[in-house]
Write an enzyme that holds these catalytic residues in place. Sequence first.
Site, PDB file in Angstrom:
ATOM      1  N   GLN A 253      15.130   0.006  32.440  1.00 58.92           N
ATOM      2  CA  GLN A 253      15.508   0.718  33.660  1.00 58.92           C
ATOM      3  C   GLN A 253      15.596  -0.231  34.857  1.00 58.92           C
ATOM      4  OE1 GLN A 253      16.220   3.875  33.274  1.00 58.92           O
ATOM      5  NE2 GLN A 253      16.811   4.313  35.381  1.00 58.92           N
TER       6      GLN A 253
ATOM      7  N   GLY B  24      22.222  -1.091  34.125  1.00 56.48           N
ATOM      8  CA  GLY B  24      23.264  -1.274  33.123  1.00 56.48           C
ATOM      9  C   GLY B  24      23.112  -2.568  32.353  1.00 56.48           C
TER      10      GLY B  24
ATOM     11  N   GLU C 283       3.742   4.152  -0.335  1.00 55.53           N
ATOM     12  CA  GLU C 283       4.640   4.550  -1.404  1.00 55.53           C
ATOM     13  C   GLU C 283       5.646   5.570  -0.870  1.00 55.53           C
ATOM     14  OE1 GLU C 283       1.680   3.711  -5.177  1.00 55.53           O
ATOM     15  OE2 GLU C 283       2.514   5.727  -4.920  1.00 55.53           O
TER      16      GLU C 283
ATOM     17  N   ILE D  77       7.843  -2.417   2.559  1.00 54.09           N
ATOM     18  CA  ILE D  77       7.046  -3.627   2.379  1.00 54.09           C
ATOM     19  C   ILE D  77       7.670  -4.780   3.160  1.00 54.09           C
ATOM     20  CG2 ILE D  77       6.046  -5.228   0.723  1.00 54.09           C
ATOM     21  CD1 ILE D  77       5.031  -2.288   0.598  1.00 54.09           C
ATOM     22  N   THR D  78       6.977  -5.224   4.214  1.00 48.06           N
ATOM     23  CA  THR D  78       7.394  -6.410   4.952  1.00 48.06           C
ATOM     24  C   THR D  78       7.284  -7.625   4.047  1.00 48.06           C
ATOM     25  OG1 THR D  78       6.612  -5.450   7.024  1.00 48.06           O
ATOM     26  CG2 THR D  78       6.925  -7.833   6.978  1.00 48.06           C
TER      27      THR D  78
ATOM     28  N   LEU E 259       0.822  -1.201   0.000  1.00 49.72           N
ATOM     29  CA  LEU E 259       0.000   0.000   0.000  1.00 49.72           C
ATOM     30  C   LEU E 259       0.861   1.258   0.000  1.00 49.72           C
ATOM     31  CD1 LEU E 259      -2.831   1.336   0.235  1.00 49.72           C
ATOM     32  CD2 LEU E 259      -2.564   1.164   2.729  1.00 49.72           C
TER      33      LEU E 259
ATOM     34  N   GLU F  44       1.256  -0.097  10.144  1.00 52.52           N
ATOM     35  CA  GLU F  44      -0.206  -0.178  10.034  1.00 52.52           C
ATOM     36  C   GLU F  44      -0.873   1.157  10.360  1.00 52.52           C
ATOM     37  OE1 GLU F  44      -0.509  -2.626   8.483  1.00 52.52           O
ATOM     38  OE2 GLU F  44      -0.330  -4.569   9.483  1.00 52.52           O
TER      39      GLU F  44
ATOM     40  N   GLY G 193       3.494   7.803   2.146  1.00 55.05           N
ATOM     41  CA  GLY G 193       3.496   7.545   3.578  1.00 55.05           C
ATOM     42  C   GLY G 193       2.105   7.242   4.106  1.00 55.05           C
ATOM     43  N   SER G 194       1.617   8.114   4.958  1.00 57.29           N
ATOM     44  CA  SER G 194       0.313   7.905   5.587  1.00 57.29           C
ATOM     45  C   SER G 194      -0.849   8.403   4.726  1.00 57.29           C
ATOM     46  CB  SER G 194       0.281   8.619   6.946  1.00 57.29           C
ATOM     47  OG  SER G 194       1.197   8.024   7.840  1.00 57.29           O
TER      48      SER G 194
END
Length: 401
Positions: free
Chosen positions: A344, A348, A136, A166-167, A134, A371, A140-141
């Site tokens: 946290q 460390g 590009e 694209i996953t 979807l 998504e 974007g959104s």
Amino acid sequence: MVIPLAPAVIDRELPSEEAFDLLALTRDLVRGELLPQVNAAESAGAFPRAVFTTLGEAGLLSLPYPHRYGGGEQPAVVYLQVVEELARAWLGVAMGVSVHVLSCHGLVNYGTDEQKDRWLPDLLGGRLLGAYCLSEPQGGSDPGAMLTSAVRDGDTYVINGEKAWITHGPVADFYLLMARTGEPGPRGISSFLVPGGTPGIEAGINERKMGVRSSVTSSVRFENVRIDADRRLGAEGKGFAIAMSALDSGRLGIAACAVGLAQAALDVAAEYARTRRAFGSLISDFQGVSFLLADAASKIASARQLYLYAARRKDVGKSFSTEAAMAKLIATDMAMAVTTDMVQVLGGAGYVEDYPVERYMREAKLLQIVEGTNQIQRLVIARSLNRITREARNRATGETS
């Protein structure tokens, strides 16, 4: 490198004995297949195709879809809890399952009977892996501004354009593709089922992501890609509606992923706090630590109930678009906050790769973006509130919208 502890069993409300067995199967696969591999794969950025083959053979790539075509025909409340269990072990795999299910959505819900009989058994049988195309580079959104075109040429369409982020882009066996067939704006977009390997499809290089590195993500170019016209799903101009409908379900998948990831971080931090000593006491006895753990557990439980609430609406046929946006927003913001706090707790030790919480924190950030960014989720929710307010006012005054 420390392998995270196997996820503790959550007390779940499941609708059937079959669902309990399915969760048990998922946990067995988590312990036997996912946990032994995740650290090495994430460190190397190696895509675990064999894991997806195993999940497909177990039926976990097709859980929400009909038995007739090889699916598991499970309600959303069950499917999403499976996704959550997977995410507690390996977010990249859980997201991959969600993306594959998303990629099948158009054919299942908008294909003709002939199209479904022809293609769905292979898509749902576990042998193939899907991608959802979807976004590009320039859009974007704003998918309504898409430039990728599909031009009718007799009994075929010729596709040109580029999709971004694209996953499964380089490894997908099929693509649920949105492309422009008509006028500017959303009404000119159509949906297509494009086979991977079609001449003219070229994936870009893998994106170098902050986290979820085992999940391959790339641009995908379509250059004079010719497909048969019967690979269009629904009528011309209905692609935007198909895309948005798929995203509603996909957002619930991401919410479940976020809850699973946050639960994994809490699992590690709580165990660490029960064994780490400072000033002669376990650090879990210190209020500063115990309150962080208590807040995390409460936020996780709340987000879980929100995505399950939206899933129940989906399962009984009620509208759930707004609730899906709420679940995605709350769960992913929660995951970012909880994973940060769990780093946290470890101090460390949380900042180095000997423990996985630093990876969880990096991975959580992605969930606030995919998504639809969480800013887009807020826009969806606000528009829904405005519509409800307007409709209530119209009813009170007898006006029409």
